[in-house]
Scaffold this active site. Structure first.
Site, mmCIF file in Angstrom:
data_model
loop_
_atom_site.group_PDB
_atom_site.id
_atom_site.type_symbol
_atom_site.label_atom_id
_atom_site.label_comp_id
_atom_site.label_asym_id
_atom_site.label_seq_id
_atom_site.Cartn_x
_atom_site.Cartn_y
_atom_site.Cartn_z
ATOM 1 N N GLU A 71 -5.420 -8.780 1.187
ATOM 2 C CA GLU A 71 -6.034 -8.383 2.464
ATOM 3 C C GLU A 71 -7.516 -8.128 2.246
ATOM 4 O O GLU A 71 -7.909 -7.456 1.277
ATOM 5 C CB GLU A 71 -5.417 -7.088 3.024
ATOM 6 C CG GLU A 71 -4.017 -7.238 3.542
ATOM 7 C CD GLU A 71 -3.468 -5.939 4.142
ATOM 8 O OE1 GLU A 71 -4.264 -5.105 4.632
ATOM 9 O OE2 GLU A 71 -2.239 -5.771 4.099
ATOM 10 N N GLU B 94 0.808 -1.220 0.000
ATOM 11 C CA GLU B 94 0.000 0.000 0.000
ATOM 12 C C GLU B 94 0.848 1.282 0.000
ATOM 13 O O GLU B 94 0.803 2.073 0.941
ATOM 14 C CB GLU B 94 -0.964 0.017 1.191
ATOM 15 C CG GLU B 94 -1.887 -1.185 1.215
ATOM 16 C CD GLU B 94 -3.057 -1.029 2.195
ATOM 17 O OE1 GLU B 94 -3.055 -0.061 2.974
ATOM 18 O OE2 GLU B 94 -3.974 -1.867 2.163
HETATM 19 C C1 FCB Z 1 -4.465 -2.116 5.584
HETATM 20 C C2 FCB Z 1 -3.070 -2.376 6.105
HETATM 21 C C3 FCB Z 1 -3.041 -3.345 7.252
HETATM 22 C C4 FCB Z 1 -4.162 -3.096 8.228
HETATM 23 C C5 FCB Z 1 -5.475 -3.057 7.508
HETATM 24 C C6 FCB Z 1 -6.670 -2.872 8.414
HETATM 25 O O1 FCB Z 1 -4.501 -0.880 4.959
HETATM 26 O O2 FCB Z 1 -2.257 -2.871 5.072
HETATM 27 O O3 FCB Z 1 -1.791 -3.257 7.877
HETATM 28 O O4 FCB Z 1 -3.924 -1.905 8.896
HETATM 29 O O5 FCB Z 1 -5.455 -2.023 6.563
#
Ligand code: FCB
Length: 783
Positions: free
Chosen positions: A358, A157
């Protein structure tokens, strides 16, 4: 039942990151990272550095095929550069061996936001050199682990690292500069490319990067994705999409910055930091793109809107809150946005494999003797996996899905209050406990899929039949009563889990007389409808309903209605009460408080009370408005305020007075009843009595609209002769001419905080009042 199966070999797993779980911040020579500096005293996270064996065992028992972890740069290179710290690398060596022995594929992320502080001290990501240091670090990690780790992600990110870390400053290192943010973004891209190249040369097989995706849409599209957009809204959507997505996708995958973004970069940061050859270095061949998806960005065109510091160049774009179900983080739950995103990526970047790296949700959990029945989290994952399945069926090239996250952990600036884990962690003992969502995910992984369609919601009867007991017994078990034998309890809980049963009002009330119903009591302000109140009603209702509560809306505008509301609550027909806004000095709050039913208030009550409330920083907001006027050269500043008996008014006066006195000005305050008409009359008085005034701080947008009218009638130009600020940032603010500089009150955040405060009270937890920050939004009325 037919199943929504995934292709053979589809990878299921979980993701974590080093800073969020490892702890052991100075063990074995680790150096400080920018997060240690930014949020000191954050404790030992999940103590994973010493408990990794137990955590790997948990993953093995859950059937995980892959584990995405991140390597901590300051553990490997405490100074960010130089000779590698072998003891730091040893940890990842052990972790990888442990994973392989458990049959879990290790996926390593090299940068998940924990820059060595030593490199930040030398300029951080806005400095070009950091990209080269990153490549050296990547080479060192690959040299140690490359014989066993096949899948590598360079950066996680980068938008967040650059624009929250250096733009808005809400993440480490906490800098606020649009120029630094754009430079950081470019150097993160360059670092990615250089690292990918050195690892490739050293023989790495599968290399990718992980980007955050928040599909950009308008509020109308959240309800109806196919909705056509006006030209203005389409332009707003494209601008945010360029900043968040295409700024990273295009250089990485096509070797060019988007043409519509370059002028924005140039305006804020110049183009001097983009050197010849950089784009070639960035555009390394990749096997894999990691897609992190939680929630969309909801925006619309709004001409007078100033830029959000996290999105430099976003002038004229309003970030909207939409009344959908949200997670405890306040993020709207929109699984339907995932398939179009995946289709788009497959269409625009053919040949690239995708992986959901994620996806997951923060919800407050309750630990009961029977376990942690986090039905909402499991449902969140289920809905997203179902959406993912639809996308895969339609041809999106997605190879795996990793839940964020294995353990409840340290959620960056938010600390430990966020609960994203499939596994509960007790941070005093470090005990791990599987939540129901973990068991549910284990079953999904075993089946490699989901049931085709969601079965009808199971009822108390279905559970009773499955467990072979009476309804009352089921009810006793779900209410945690001690009178049931452990065997029967286990039988009932198995049925609850298998059926995905959510205990509802019926189950609860059978034994405990809990109703799961909340009374939302409105004591209407004198002048009737109020945008804050109606928005709060909408949001509080959607949040509480998402938590399984039913809402009874009650008006409390007369003595008779006060009696009715009190009788309703005394009769046990509500488990909780939300009262808004606080009534003028009067007995309702105290009468309701005496019933002992958990209650929360919107706004600090006029009479000191033990009842917790949610409010905003009125004094801070008025002081910020006053200081802004001073900073723009105004020297005669008066205040128009609303009804003096309201705490909000009193606090706004305090903020104004303190800022004025600190600048050596004599404060002048004129009250009005709150309507624009009364504001115009009071402003006329103020200007007549104090002809030297060149600015008015109004305690609400409506009063400010009145002041604009009075200025026009008096022939004074705004902002030339007279600057005006408001408070609230409601609809009025951008509809006036010129548009109002005003203090933005976070409506949705207040509603979320109210709902959360009430839910935790209802669970018997002690919680105190919440005061939220406000932000000054600068528009034309102050020049
Ligand atoms: C993402 C991050 C991770 C965590 C989630 C909730 O943006 O990569 O580390 O904080 O959000």
């Amino acid at each position: 039942m037919s199943r929504a199966s995934f292709p053979e070999g589809f990878v299921w797993g979980v993701s974590t990151s080093a800073y969020q779980i490892e702890g052991a911040a100075s063990a074995d020579g680790r150096g400080p990272s920018i997060w240690d500096t930014f949020s000191t005293g954050q404790g030992d996270a999940c103590g994973h550095y010493h408990r990794y064996r137990e955590d790997v065992r948990l993953m093995r028992d859950l059937g995980m095929a892959a584990y995405r972890f991140s390597v901590s740069w300051p553990r490997v290179l405490p100074e960010g550069t130089g000779k590698a710290n072998e003891a730091g690398l040893d940890f990842y060596d052990r972790l990888v061996d442990e994973l392989l022995a458990a049959g879990i594929a290790p996926y390593a992320t090299l940068y998940h936001w924990d820059l060595p502080q030593a490199l930040e001290d030398r300029g951080g990501w806005p400095e070009r050199d950091t990209a080269y240091r990153f490549a050296d670090y990547a080479a060192a990690v690959h040299a140690r682990l490359g014989d066993r780790v096949r899948t590598w992600f360079t950066v996680n990110e980068p938008w967040v690292a650059a624009f929250l870390g250096y733009g808005s400053g809400i993440h480490a290192p906490g800098r606020r500069s649009a120029a630094d943010a754009f430079r950081a973004a470019h150097h993160l891209l360059l670092g990615h490319g250089l690292a990918a190249r050195v690892m490739r040369e050293a023989g790495a097989r599968d290399i990718g990067a992980v980007l955050n995706f928040t599909p950009v849409m308008t509020p109308a599209q959240v309800r109806d994705p196919g909705r056509a957009l006006s030209d203005e809204d389409a332009e707003a959507v494209a601008r945010i999409d360029a900043l968040v997505h295409r700024q990273f996708l295009e250089p990485m995958l096509r070797g060019a910055y988007p043409a519509d973004l370059l002028p924005v970069v140039e305006r804020h940061a110049g183009l001097g930091h983009l050197r010849d050859g950089d784009l070639d270095a960035i555009a390394q061949p990749l096997e894999l793109l990691g897609v992190n998806y939680y929630t969309p960005s909801v925006v619309q065109a709004q001409p007078s809107e100033p830029a959000d510091p996290a999105f430099p160049g976003s002038e004229g774009v309003l970030f909207c809150t939409v009344p959908t179900a949200v997670t405890a983080m306040g993020w709207p739950i929109v699984p339907d946005a995932l398939p179009p995103l995946l289709r788009r990526l497959t269409r625009e970047y053919p040949g690239l494999e995708l992986m959901i790296t994620e996806n997951g949700a923060d919800f407050a959990d309750t630990v009961t003797p029977d376990g942690i029945h986090d039905v909402e989290r499991a449902r969140f994952v289920e809905e997203h996996v179902r959406a993912l399945h639809a996308a895969v069926e339609e041809g999106a090239d997605v190879r795996g899905y990793l839940v964020w996250t294995l353990l409840d952990n340290l959620e960056w600036a938010d600390g430990y209050q966020r609960k994203f884990g499939l596994v509960h962690v007790d941070f005093t003992t470090q005990r791990r406990r599987l939540k129901d969502s973990a068991l549910w995910y284990r079953d999904l992984v075993r089946r490699n899929g989901l049931p085709e369609s969601r079965p009808k919601r199971p009822t108390l009867e279905t559970v009773a039949a499955r467990a072979g007991v009476s309804r009352a017994t089921v009810s006793r078990v779900v209410n945690g009563e001690a009178s049931v034998s452990p065997e029967v309890r286990a039988e009932v809980m198995r049925a609850v889990r298998e059926l995905g049963y959510v205990p509802n009002a019926a189950a609860r009330s059978l034994v405990t007389r809990r109703t799961d119903s909340v009374a939302l009591v409105l004591s209407m302000p004198a002048q009737g409808g109020d945008t804050l109140v109606s928005a709060v009603v909408q949001y509080v209702t959607s949040v509480l309903e998402a938590a399984g509560k039913s809402i009874t809306l009650m008006l409390a505008d007369t003595a008779e209605s006060h009696r009715r509301v009190t009788a309703h609550v005394e009769a046990g027909l509500a488990d909780g009460v939300v009262l808004l806004p606080p009534e003028r000095p009067g007995p309702l709050t105290e009468r309701l408080a005496r019933t002992g039913v958990p209650m929360v208030l919107l706004g600090r009550p006029p009479v000191a009370s033990l009842v917790p409330y949610v409010d905003v920083d009125h004094a801070g907001g008025a002081a910020a408005a006053t200081r802004h006027l001073l900073a723009t050269g105004r020297r005669g500043i008066g205040m128009l305020c609303g009804p003096m008996d309201l705490p909000a008014t009193q606090e706004r006066i305090v903020g104004y007075r303190e800022a004025a006195l600190a600048a050596g000005l004599q404060p002048v305050v004129v009250p009005a009843d709150g309507t624009p008409g009364s504001g115009a009359a009071a402003a006329t008085r103020l200007l007549d009595d104090h002809p030297g005034l060149d600015a008015i701080v109004a305690a609400s947008d409506r009063l400010a609209a009145g002041a604009l009218r009075a200025a026009r009638d008096a022939g004074r130009l705004v902002p030339g002769d007279l600057a005006v600020t408001g408070f609230g940032d409601g609809d009025v603010a951008s509809a006036t001419t010129p548009a109002l500089t005003t203090v933005r009150v976070p409506v949705a955040d207040q509603a979320l905080a109210l709902a959360r405060l009430l839910l935790s009270r209802m669970e018997g937890r002690h919680t105190s009042s919440v005061v939220l920050p406000v932000r000054l939004v600068v528009r034309g009325s102050t020049g």
